[in-house]
Design an enzyme around this catalytic site. Structure first.
Site, PDB file in Angstrom:
ATOM      1  N   CYS A  18      -3.292  -2.599 -18.451  1.00  0.00           N
ATOM      2  CA  CYS A  18      -3.906  -1.937 -17.293  1.00  0.00           C
ATOM      3  C   CYS A  18      -3.815  -0.440 -17.497  1.00  0.00           C
ATOM      4  O   CYS A  18      -2.730   0.114 -17.621  1.00  0.00           O
ATOM      5  CB  CYS A  18      -3.224  -2.353 -15.994  1.00  0.00           C
ATOM      6  SG  CYS A  18      -1.422  -2.330 -16.039  1.00  0.00           S
TER       7      CYS A  18
ATOM      8  N   ARG B  77      -0.863  -2.666  -6.811  1.00  0.00           N
ATOM      9  CA  ARG B  77       0.440  -2.025  -6.660  1.00  0.00           C
ATOM     10  C   ARG B  77       0.939  -2.144  -5.220  1.00  0.00           C
ATOM     11  O   ARG B  77       0.322  -1.630  -4.297  1.00  0.00           O
ATOM     12  CB  ARG B  77       0.346  -0.553  -7.033  1.00  0.00           C
ATOM     13  CG  ARG B  77      -0.131  -0.274  -8.437  1.00  0.00           C
ATOM     14  CD  ARG B  77      -0.258   1.241  -8.632  1.00  0.00           C
ATOM     15  NE  ARG B  77      -0.707   1.597  -9.972  1.00  0.00           N
ATOM     16  CZ  ARG B  77      -1.981   1.755 -10.317  1.00  0.00           C
ATOM     17  NH1 ARG B  77      -2.939   1.555  -9.412  1.00  0.00           N
ATOM     18  NH2 ARG B  77      -2.296   2.090 -11.552  1.00  0.00           N
TER      19      ARG B  77
ATOM     20  N   GLY C 137       1.943  -1.488 -19.734  1.00  0.00           N
ATOM     21  CA  GLY C 137       1.792  -0.218 -19.027  1.00  0.00           C
ATOM     22  C   GLY C 137       1.741   0.885 -20.069  1.00  0.00           C
ATOM     23  O   GLY C 137       2.791   1.377 -20.499  1.00  0.00           O
ATOM     24  N   SER C 138       0.548   1.238 -20.508  1.00  0.00           N
ATOM     25  CA  SER C 138       0.417   2.103 -21.689  1.00  0.00           C
ATOM     26  C   SER C 138       0.953   3.505 -21.460  1.00  0.00           C
ATOM     27  O   SER C 138       1.446   4.144 -22.390  1.00  0.00           O
ATOM     28  CB  SER C 138      -1.043   2.152 -22.146  1.00  0.00           C
ATOM     29  OG  SER C 138      -1.879   2.637 -21.109  1.00  0.00           O
TER      30      SER C 138
ATOM     31  N   GLU D 127       6.492  -1.992 -20.687  1.00  0.00           N
ATOM     32  CA  GLU D 127       6.347  -0.534 -20.636  1.00  0.00           C
ATOM     33  C   GLU D 127       7.571   0.186 -21.198  1.00  0.00           C
ATOM     34  O   GLU D 127       7.636   1.418 -21.198  1.00  0.00           O
ATOM     35  CB  GLU D 127       6.079  -0.076 -19.195  1.00  0.00           C
ATOM     36  CG  GLU D 127       7.087  -0.610 -18.197  1.00  0.00           C
ATOM     37  CD  GLU D 127       6.652  -0.432 -16.758  1.00  0.00           C
ATOM     38  OE1 GLU D 127       5.774   0.413 -16.506  1.00  0.00           O
ATOM     39  OE2 GLU D 127       7.175  -1.148 -15.886  1.00  0.00           O
TER      40      GLU D 127
ATOM     41  N   HIS E 145     -22.501  -0.363  19.012  1.00  0.00           N
ATOM     42  CA  HIS E 145     -23.891   0.037  18.793  1.00  0.00           C
ATOM     43  C   HIS E 145     -23.987   1.066  17.677  1.00  0.00           C
ATOM     44  O   HIS E 145     -24.838   0.961  16.789  1.00  0.00           O
ATOM     45  CB  HIS E 145     -24.480   0.601  20.089  1.00  0.00           C
ATOM     46  CG  HIS E 145     -25.881   1.125  19.918  1.00  0.00           C
ATOM     47  ND1 HIS E 145     -26.148   2.440  19.572  1.00  0.00           N
ATOM     48  CD2 HIS E 145     -27.080   0.507  20.003  1.00  0.00           C
ATOM     49  CE1 HIS E 145     -27.447   2.605  19.470  1.00  0.00           C
ATOM     50  NE2 HIS E 145     -28.047   1.454  19.739  1.00  0.00           N
TER      51      HIS E 145
END
Length: 802
Positions: A751, A511, A701-702, A680, A421
């Site tokens: 990303c 991830r 992966g900068s 990366e 409820h």
């Protein structure tokens, strides 16, 4: 529509067009019997009294005048409780008209004959003719009576149903909504009694109740009669099923199963006390056991989907299981009213700007944040103490609480699930709520300043103090189209459905380590070697894995459910799932982790990513990750999942990882499985052509690429001015990777947060021809606009998009 007479109609002779005759609940039961039987949906047989029977009762007993007189007194300041009591007493004391009583008892005898029993036990339920309308939900305002036995008991129950149209809460509700009390009639439904007291019952929705995500069925279940679930008296089991894959018989698209505490159950009384039912505590075995098995879950989900398909709207349903036969039944179906009213083009996002001390937590209802002073109330008799704008804290709520619930800043309860409820009403009111905390009334104190946050996924948390937060309104009405795919980074499975309205092109980064850290919490090697672990760790693991004799299965199931929720949120668009990339110091923080992790001077460039998957120290843990992904793709059918390998240093390592994955049943190319690699490390760029031979795509992966290209610790405050993803060394690496990958017919994405913070960086990526950019959901619209602007600029310069 064939009538027994003017006062009784059998369910098979009813349809949804008969709401004005028998109310929404009974009309819906007739609709189900007539149209969903071929789909296998089972509904208990029975009949309904008509609105004409109710009006006859009012007229013959002089009750219409009593009601009008008492309502007039209410409008002149007489206490609501006195008015309601006077009306109810008059109705219970009046005789049913002879014609109505004759029709009801005759139908009851016929029902007994059909069931092969004299004086069968029946359920007697109220169904108001204004009930369950989209603009005003009257659900729960009237009474139901279970286990009614014999003609006299039935006639008395009918009058009590009629009288329940004038409970204090029902009168108050109609007054608030401006409904004329004499224009609302009531029908009584009389049904075959399903012996769910011997099995279980619950509620299901053909939609995610918190987010409106339309592709799931949410089922709550508990032992005994279903009133414990609706009333929030227990913390029920919760099952979530993915609708698009239900028709594939080889699939089991159950996205999650949560075993509730199910502290008590309602069963039938022996009659010695005069009570029809009684509440008893459940035993340890019942609390640790799921009410429904997988096939029953899938059956109910298929029924919910069929019912929704027939009505053409999301549905709110009640179900019950007969303990004598094992048969499942739908006992109520009505349109869902909360998400149906949400404005589709607007998406509100809430975020805490500061952290705080968590005081208690439970299931989050809604996704908002609220602040205020705590008001702890132990019963509805104390509601006069409530101050508007306070945070209502109580054990459970029922309709008697509704007058103050609408004035609360937030609601927190000790007990209840998503279909209790408190949860249903708070959604309807737009008030954030946290249910099932177990200890809020003992932990929180009157006058205490708190922040109630439902913005962090499935778990809602009450924090000490008034915390700073932001509320953003995202307008989805005018999102530009882009050739470059803009995808989402989703870390928290519990929050994945919140963003389903965003027109994203999939998930560019999910991830695994986030799921492990927040939903598994135990190091996989500690689960595998459970018997050999330290005694203190064994106790911790045993507490977290209650109900799992197979400890590694706990890891597989929890991880699979987390990944599946994310994959389902964007189906059928691609969802790129990165295998675990904890550093050793992060793995060590998991329960039991210290025994399996070395101490490293620089974990950032240590034993992480791909190097762990084939090593003796983690190979068996990686096998559990692979089992979870196989379960998502093969058992559940969510083959939009793409696997991504992080921190892969050499092509030889790539070969080892792919071989290890294949040994664990994940073979690149089989059943359409694609495997990407994170780009990366400078080696990934320099040897891009060789990596492209082994993988189906790249994801830049900068952060790590910038760190390792420039030799700058990304966490160093002293070197922050040197950490720049737009440095020519980094941008040329990205340009080289994209050109090389495209020559090998491989896709490249990125990303990271930079494209949302820096339109120039988005422009560089678009100019280089990147295939996709993946960002956090709250940055999606900004990046989409930045990308659209960069694409227009490129077009103006005469460059075609690849």
């Amino acid at each position: 529509m064939t009538r027994t007479d003017d006062f009784v109609i059998w369910f098979p002779d009813l349809g949804r067009g008969d709401v004005g005759v028998v109310g929404g609940k009974n009309a819906s039961l007739g609709e189900l019997i007539n149209n969903l039987g071929k789909a296998g949906v089972q509904v208990p047989c029975g009949f309904a009294t008509t609105a004409d029977a109710y009006r006859e009762f009012l007229s013959m007993g002089g009750l219409r005048e009593v009601i009008a007189e008492q309502v007039a007194r209410l409008h002149h300041g007489v206490d609501l409780a006195e008015v309601g009591w006077t009306i109810r007493q008059a109705m219970v004391a009046a005789d049913l008209p002879a014609g109505v009583a004759r029709a009801v008892t005759g139908a009851y005898r016929a029902l007994g004959a059909a069931l092969g029993r004299t004086d069968p036990d029946v359920a007697v339920r109220s169904s108001a003719t204004a009930e369950d309308l989209p603009e005003a939900s009257f659900a729960g305002q009237q009474e139901s009576f279970l286990g009614v036995h014999g003609e006299q008991d039935l006639l008395a129950a009918c009058k009590r149903c009629y009288a329940s149209l004038f409970t204090d809460r029902a009168i108050h509700y109609r007054e608030d909504l401006g409904f004329d009390h004499l224009k609302v009639a009531l029908s009584v439904g009389v049904q075959q009694m399903v012996r769910s007291d011997l099995a279980g019952a619950g509620v299901m929705f053909s939609i995610d109740t918190e987010t409106g995500f339309p592709r799931t069925v949410l089922i709550n279940a508990s032992w005994g009669l279903g009133e414990t679930v609706v009333g929030g008296m227990v913390d029920p089991d919760e099952y979530l099923v993915f609708k698009p894959l239900l028709d594939e018989s080889s699939r089991h698209p159950i996205l999650s199963r949560t075993c509730g505490r199910k502290q008590c159950k309602i069963i039938y009384a022996d009659g010695s006390s005069g009570a029809r039912t009684r509440m008893v505590d459940t035993d340890d075995a019942e609390r640790a056991t799921y009410v429904l098995d997988d096939e029953e879950i899938l059956t109910l989900a298929r029924w919910a989907t069929a019912i929704e398909g027939h009505y053409g709207v999301a549905m709110d349903m009640k179900w019950a299981k007969d303990g004598r036969t094992g048969a499942l039944f739908v006992v109520q179906a009505r349109p869902e009213t909360v998400q149906a009213r949400r404005e589709a083009a607007l998406l509100r996002s809430y975020r805490l700007r500061t952290g705080g001390e968590p005081l208690t937590s439970g299931l989050a209802i809604g996704d908002a944040i609220a602040t205020g002073s705590v008001c702890v109330l132990r019963s509805a008799a104390e509601i006069d103490r409530f101050t508007p704008g306070a945070v209502l804290v109580t054990e459970i709520t029922d309709p008697d609480w509704e007058p103050i619930m609408k004035r609360a800043a937030a609601i927190v309860t000790d007990h209840g699930g998503r279909t209790s409820h408190a949860a249903i009403v708070s959604r309807e009111l737009g008030v954030p709520a946290i249910v099932g905390t177990t200890n809020a009334t003992d932990t929180l104190t009157d006058g205490q300043q708190v922040t109630v946050s439902c913005a962090e996924g499935d778990t809602g948390t009450v924090y000490a103090g008034i915390l700073d937060y932001e509320e953003r309104e995202l307008d989805l009405a005018d999102v530009p189209d882009t050739h470059t795919r803009v995808m989402l980074n989703l870390a928290n499975p519990a929050a994945a459905f919140r963003w389903w309205r965003l027109p994203a092109d999939g998930v560019g980064l999910a991830r695994i380590e986030f799921v492990v850290n927040n939903h598994v919490k135990i190091h996989p090697m500690a689960l595998i070697h459970f018997a050999q672990t330290d005694e203190t760790v064994r106790r911790q693991i045993a507490e977290l894995t209650r109900g799992y004799d197979d400890k590694p299965e706990y890891f597989v199931e929890r991880l699979a459910h987390g990944v599946a929720r994310i994959a389902a949120s964007r189906w059928p668009d691609p969802v790129i799932v990165r295998m675990s990339d904890f550093k050793t110091n992060e793995y060590a923080k998991l329960v039991g982790g210290e025994a399996y992790e070395p101490t490293e001077e620089n974990p950032m460039i240590g034993w992480r990513g791909a190097s762990r998957y084939y090593s003796d120290g983690y190979r068996d843990g990686f096998a559990l990750e692979c089992r979870a992904i196989r379960r998502v793709r093969e058992d559940m059918g969510l083959r939009n999942v793409i696997v991504m390998i992080p921190f892969c240093r050499t092509v030889e390592e790539a070969d080892q990882v792919l071989q290890t994955m294949s040994e664990h049943g994940l073979t690149r190319g089989r059943d359409g499985l694609e495997v990407y690699v994170m780009a990366e490390i400078p080696a990934n760029i320099i040897l891009a052509e060789l990596f492209a031979e082994r993988f189906d795509g790249f994801s830049i992966g900068s952060n790590d690429l910038t760190q390792l290209t420039l030799g700058v610790d990304r966490d160093s405050a002293a070197l922050a001015q040197l950490f720049d993803e737009r440095n020519p060394a980094v941008t040329r690496s990205i340009q080289h990777l994209i050109a090389t990958a495209h020559a090998q017919h491989r896709k490249v994405g990125l990303c990271g947060q930079r494209p949302s913070d820096d339109p120039d960086f988005a422009r560089i990526l678009v100019q280089a021809g990147i295939d996709s950019i993946s960002v956090t959901p709250d940055s999606f619209l900004t990046v989409k606009q930045n990308v659209a602007g960069a694409e227009r600029e490129r077009a103006e310069n005469g460059d075609e998009m690849p």
